[in-house]
Scaffold this active site. Structure first.
Site, short mmCIF file in Angstrom:
data_model
loop_
_atom_site.label_atom_id
_atom_site.label_comp_id
_atom_site.label_asym_id
_atom_site.label_seq_id
_atom_site.Cartn_x
_atom_site.Cartn_y
_atom_site.Cartn_z
N GLU A 1 0.97 -1.12 -0.05
CA GLU A 1 -0.02 0.00 -0.11
C GLU A 1 0.92 1.36 -0.04
O GLU A 1 1.13 1.85 -0.93
CB GLU A 1 -0.98 -0.20 1.29
CG GLU A 1 -2.04 0.68 0.85
CD GLU A 1 -3.16 0.88 2.15
OE1 GLU A 1 -3.07 0.01 2.82
OE2 GLU A 1 -3.94 1.68 2.19
N HIS A 2 1.36 1.76 1.22
CA HIS A 2 2.06 2.95 1.25
C HIS A 2 3.35 2.65 2.06
O HIS A 2 3.37 2.01 3.19
CB HIS A 2 1.27 3.98 2.11
CG HIS A 2 -0.01 4.42 1.63
ND1 HIS A 2 -0.43 5.06 0.70
CD2 HIS A 2 -1.11 4.06 2.30
CE1 HIS A 2 -1.66 5.33 0.83
NE2 HIS A 2 -2.29 4.78 1.63
N CYS B 1 1.98 3.74 10.70
CA CYS B 1 2.45 4.74 11.42
C CYS B 1 2.43 5.97 10.59
O CYS B 1 2.06 7.25 11.12
CB CYS B 1 3.90 4.30 11.89
SG CYS B 1 4.78 5.58 12.81
N GLY C 1 -14.19 2.81 23.22
CA GLY C 1 -12.80 2.49 23.41
C GLY C 1 -12.00 3.72 24.04
O GLY C 1 -11.88 4.79 23.28
N SER C 2 -11.31 3.64 25.22
CA SER C 2 -10.43 4.83 25.67
C SER C 2 -9.19 4.24 25.68
O SER C 2 -8.39 4.99 26.68
CB SER C 2 -11.12 5.23 27.16
OG SER C 2 -10.87 4.32 28.07
N GLY C 3 -8.41 3.52 25.06
CA GLY C 3 -7.22 3.56 24.76
C GLY C 3 -6.60 4.48 24.21
O GLY C 3 -7.04 5.55 24.02
N ALA C 4 -5.34 4.52 23.61
CA ALA C 4 -4.60 5.59 23.39
C ALA C 4 -5.23 6.09 22.01
O ALA C 4 -5.53 7.65 21.94
CB ALA C 4 -3.12 5.38 22.84
N VAL D 1 -11.59 -0.17 19.15
CA VAL D 1 -11.67 -1.41 20.11
C VAL D 1 -10.34 -2.31 20.04
O VAL D 1 -10.38 -3.29 20.50
CB VAL D 1 -12.98 -2.15 20.28
CG1 VAL D 1 -14.18 -1.16 20.60
CG2 VAL D 1 -13.20 -2.67 18.84
N HIS E 1 16.85 24.97 34.66
CA HIS E 1 15.74 25.64 35.07
C HIS E 1 15.46 26.90 34.31
O HIS E 1 16.69 27.49 33.74
CB HIS E 1 15.98 26.28 36.55
CG HIS E 1 15.12 27.30 37.22
ND1 HIS E 1 13.88 26.77 37.71
CD2 HIS E 1 15.20 28.56 37.01
CE1 HIS E 1 13.15 27.97 37.91
NE2 HIS E 1 13.93 29.01 37.66
C1 FAD Z 1 -4.69 5.98 14.66
C2 FAD Z 1 -3.38 5.53 15.29
C3 FAD Z 1 -2.43 6.21 16.03
C4 FAD Z 1 -1.16 5.73 16.52
N1 FAD Z 1 -0.41 6.41 17.10
C5 FAD Z 1 0.81 5.74 17.69
C6 FAD Z 1 1.73 6.61 18.44
O1 FAD Z 1 1.44 8.00 18.67
N2 FAD Z 1 2.96 6.07 18.83
C7 FAD Z 1 3.34 4.75 18.50
O2 FAD Z 1 4.23 4.41 18.94
N3 FAD Z 1 2.23 4.03 17.62
C8 FAD Z 1 1.10 4.63 17.40
N4 FAD Z 1 0.42 3.76 16.74
C9 FAD Z 1 0.71 2.49 16.41
C10 FAD Z 1 1.68 2.09 15.28
O3 FAD Z 1 1.12 2.87 14.21
C11 FAD Z 1 2.17 0.80 14.96
O4 FAD Z 1 2.53 0.32 16.19
C12 FAD Z 1 3.27 0.66 13.90
O5 FAD Z 1 2.76 1.33 12.62
C13 FAD Z 1 3.61 -0.81 13.80
O6 FAD Z 1 4.45 -0.94 12.68
P1 FAD Z 1 4.60 -2.20 11.98
O7 FAD Z 1 5.92 -1.79 11.05
O8 FAD Z 1 4.84 -3.22 12.73
O9 FAD Z 1 3.51 -2.15 10.88
P2 FAD Z 1 2.62 -1.08 10.29
O10 FAD Z 1 3.11 0.15 10.33
O11 FAD Z 1 1.31 -1.65 10.46
O12 FAD Z 1 3.28 -1.38 8.56
C14 FAD Z 1 2.79 -2.85 8.12
C15 FAD Z 1 2.81 -2.50 6.66
O13 FAD Z 1 2.75 -4.01 5.99
C16 FAD Z 1 2.20 -3.74 4.70
N5 FAD Z 1 1.61 -5.24 4.39
C17 FAD Z 1 0.72 -6.00 5.17
N6 FAD Z 1 0.53 -7.04 4.53
C18 FAD Z 1 1.21 -7.27 3.35
C19 FAD Z 1 1.48 -8.03 2.23
N7 FAD Z 1 1.06 -9.41 2.38
N8 FAD Z 1 2.44 -7.70 1.36
C20 FAD Z 1 3.26 -6.39 1.44
N9 FAD Z 1 2.77 -5.71 2.34
C21 FAD Z 1 1.88 -5.86 3.43
C22 FAD Z 1 0.85 -2.67 5.11
O14 FAD Z 1 0.44 -2.17 3.93
C23 FAD Z 1 1.75 -1.86 6.07
O15 FAD Z 1 2.31 -0.66 5.23
C24 FAD Z 1 -0.90 4.10 16.22
C25 FAD Z 1 -1.78 3.44 15.38
C26 FAD Z 1 -2.91 4.14 14.99
C27 FAD Z 1 -3.92 3.14 14.06
#
Ligand code: FAD
EC number: 1.8.1.4
Length: 465
Positions: A37-38, A43, A180-183, A269, A444
C-alpha cells in the site's frame, strides 16, 4: 525469469519493516522490502504521524481560544476541517516520501505489491505487472495490524468510522460516540471534543486509558470531563442501530441498557495482526489468534523467518517495531551483541489534552509483583515553567524499589510529558537508582524539574511542595 536473490526480504514497510531493511542494508546485506500500500506503513500514513498533525491543529485552536489568558487578542476563531485534514495528509505524504528516499539511499530494493511466502526462502509478490518471485535467505514479516471490528459495530465509513475514516473525515461530527478509551480512542475523542464536538467515550474497563497507572487515569479523566467530554466507564456498546444520519447506540452499564443517539461513532476497540494469506501456518510459523508467536529475539521457530512489530504482539507501538527491526537485522548479520527488547522499558505516549506518558510498572503492578515500593509525586502547579506556559494542570509520579532504589516506573500527565518521558527511559536503560536521579542537575526553568522533584518526594526531600 529467475528469482532475484536477497540476503533479506522484509514484508511490510512500516516502522518495523523499513527500519529493519535500512539497518540490514547498512550491515552489507542485500535487502528488499515489499509493500502493498504505502511506504511507511500505518504509522506514517494512518497512525502516529497524521494523528499528531491533526492534534496539533486542535492544540493551536485551543490556545487561540485562550488568547486572552496570555494578554492577546484573537477574534472570530474557527477552523476549516478540510484544511486541517489536508495539512495532516500532507505531513504523512512528506514523511512517506522521506522513507522512500532513505530506502533508495541505502540501496534497498522496494517491490510494490502483495507478498506471500510460498515456501522456505521464497517470497512471491503480486504486482501491477504480474507476479515477481524473490529468493530470500532470511524473511522478516512486518505486516502490521488493522482495526479490530466487533460484530454489529463494524465500520461503514459513513456513520461508523475506524481510525482511517476519522483521519480523513468528510464532515465534522456534531454528536460523537467513541468506543474504547485506549490511546487511539482518546486521541480522537480529544481532537473532536476540542473542536467543539459533543463527545462521549464508552469504556468497558473501570477507567479510561486502562493500561496507565490508576491515579494518572483518574487525573486525565477529570481534565477530559472539565473540557466537556462525557465518560462512561464499566460500560459496553452492545448494539448500533443505523438510521438516516443517526446511530442509536445500546449501551449497557450496571445491568441496564440505555439508548443514546449520535451522528457519528468511532470504533477504537483494538487492533488485529495482518497474519492472513501470507502462508505462515503452512510454513510452520505458529500464529496465536491474531499475532505471530516469537521468542525474545523475534525468531518464529522456523529457521530464517522472523516477525517484528505489531504482528508480533504487544506493545503495539512504532518505536517497539523499529527497535525489533534493528535487533533482527543485527542478528541476521551475525552480531554477537544483540539484546532483546524489554517491554517494561518501552514508553507509551498518548497525545490527548492533557498528554499522558509512562514507562515501567504502575503502582498496582509493582505491588502485585511483590515489590516494597516508595512513591513520589509532584504536581505541575509547583513548577515555574508550567505556570509560565499557562499549563498548571498535571502530575509526575515515580515508583522505586525500596530495597534497591531501582526506578520501577514513571507516570506523567500534563503538557509535553510525551517529550519528557524519555529522560526516565534513559534512566531505566542505564539501570539508574534514586541516588543518581537525585544527584542529577535539571535545567531551570523547565518542566523536567518536576521529574527531579517527584524523585525527591519519593525520598521525603521534595523542595517546592
Ligand atoms: C490512529 C493510530 C495512531 C497511532 N499512534 C501511535 C503513536 O502515537 N505512537 C506509536 O508508537 N504508535 C502509534 N500507533 C501504532 C503504530 O502505528 C504501530 O505500532 C506501527 O505502525 C507498527 O509498525 P509495523 O511496522 O509493525 O506495521 P505497520 O506500520 O502496520 O506496517 C505494516 C505494513 O505492511 C504492509 N503489508 C501488510 N501485509 C502485506 C503483504 N502481504 N504484502 C506487502 N505488504 C504488506 C501494510 O500495507 C503496511 O504498510 C498508532 C496507530 C494508529 C492506528
Amino acid at each position: 525469469m529467475a528469482a532475484q536473490t536477497f540476503d533479506v526480504v522484509v514484508i511490510g514497510s512500516g516502522p518495523g519493516g523499513y527500519v529493519a531493511a535500512i539497518r540490514a542494508a547498512q550491515l552489507g546485506l542485500k535487502t528488499a522490502v515489499v509493500e502493498r500500500e504505502h511506504v511507511g506503513g500505518i504509522c506514517l500514513n494512518w497512525g502516529c504521524i497524521p494523528t499528531k498533525a491533526m492534534l496539533r491543529s486542535a492544540e493551536v485552536f485551543h490556545l487561540m481560544e485562550r488568547a486572552k489568558d496570555f494578554g492577546l487578542k484573537a477574534e472570530g476563531i474557527g477552523y476549516d476541517l478540510p484544511a486541517v485534514v489536508k495539512r495532516s495528509r500532507g505531513v504523512a505524504g512528506q514523511l512517506s516520501g522521506g522513507v522512500s528516499h532513505l530506502l533508495k539511499k541505502n540501496k534497498v530494493t522496494v517491490v510494490m505489491g502483495e507478498a506471500t511466502i510460498p515456501g522456505k526462502g521464497k517470497v512471491s509478490v503480486k504486482t501491477d505487472k504480474g507476479t515477481e518471485e524473490l529468493s530470500a535467505k532470511n524473511i522478516i514479516v512486518a505486516t502490521g495490524a488493522r482495526a479490530r471490528e466487533l460484530p454489529g459495530l463494524e465500520a461503514d465509513g459513513d456513520l461508523v468510522w475506524t481510525y482511517k475514516h476519522a483521519l480523513d473525515p468528510k464532515r465534522m461530527p456534531k454528536k460523537l460516540l467513541v468506543i474504547g478509551s485506549g490511546a487511539i480512542g482518546i486521541e480522537f475523542a480529544s481532537f473532536f471534543n476540542t473542536l467543539g464536538c459533543d463527545t462521549t467515550v464508552v469504556e468497558v474497563m473501570d477507567r479510561v486509558l486502562p493500561v496507565e497507572d490508576a491515579e494518572i487515569s483518574a487525573f486525565a479523566k477529570k481534565q477530559f470531563v472539565k473540557q466537556g467530554m462525557k465518560i462512561m466507564e464499566k460500560s459496553m456498546v452492545k448494539q448500533l442501530d443505523r438510521g438516516k444520519g443517526k446511530v442509536t447506540a445500546h449501551i449497557e452499564a450496571g445491568g441496564k441498557v440505555e439508548k443514546m443517539e449520535f451522528d457519528t461513532v468511532i470504533s477504537a476497540v483494538g487492533i488485529v495482526g495482518n497474519v492472513e494469506g501470507l502462508g505462515l501456518e503452512e510454513l510452520g510459523v505458529k500464529v496465536d489468534r491474531t499475532h505471530v508467536v516469537t521468542d525474545q529475539f523475534c525468531r518464529t521457530g522456523v529457521e530464517g523467518v522472523y516477525a517484528i512489530g505489531d504482528i508480533a504482539g504487544a506493545p503495539w507501538l512504532a518505536h517497539k517495531a523499529s527497535h525489533e527491526g534493528v535487533m533482527v537485522a543485527e542478528l541476521i548479520a551475525g552480531s554477537n551483541n544483540v539484546h532483546p527488547v524489554k517491554p517494561e522499558s518501552i514508553a507509551g505516549c498518548t497525545y490527548c489534552h492533557p498528554q499522558v506518558a509512562s514507562v515501567g510498572y504502575t503502582e498496582a503492578k509493582a505491588k502485585e509483583l511483590g515489590y516494597d515500593i516508595r512513591v513520589g509525586k509532584f504536581p505541575f502547579i509547583g513548577n515555574g515553567k508550567a505556570i509560565a506556559l499557562g499549563e498548571p494542570e498535571g502530575m509526575v509520579k515515580t515508583i522505586f524499589d525500596k530495597k534497591t532504589g531501582e526506578l520501577l516506573g514513571a507516570h506523567m500527565v500534563g503538557a509535553e510529558v510525551t517529550e519528557l518521558i524519555q529522560g526516565y527511559v534513559v534512566g531505566r536503560q542505564l539501570e539508574t537508582t534514586e541516588e543518581d536521579l537525585m544527584n542529577t542537575v535539571f535545567p531551570h526553568p523547565t518542566l523536567s524539574e518536576m521529574m527531579h522533584e517527584s524523585v525527591l518526594d519519593a525520598y521525603d526531600r521534595v523542595i517546592h511542595m
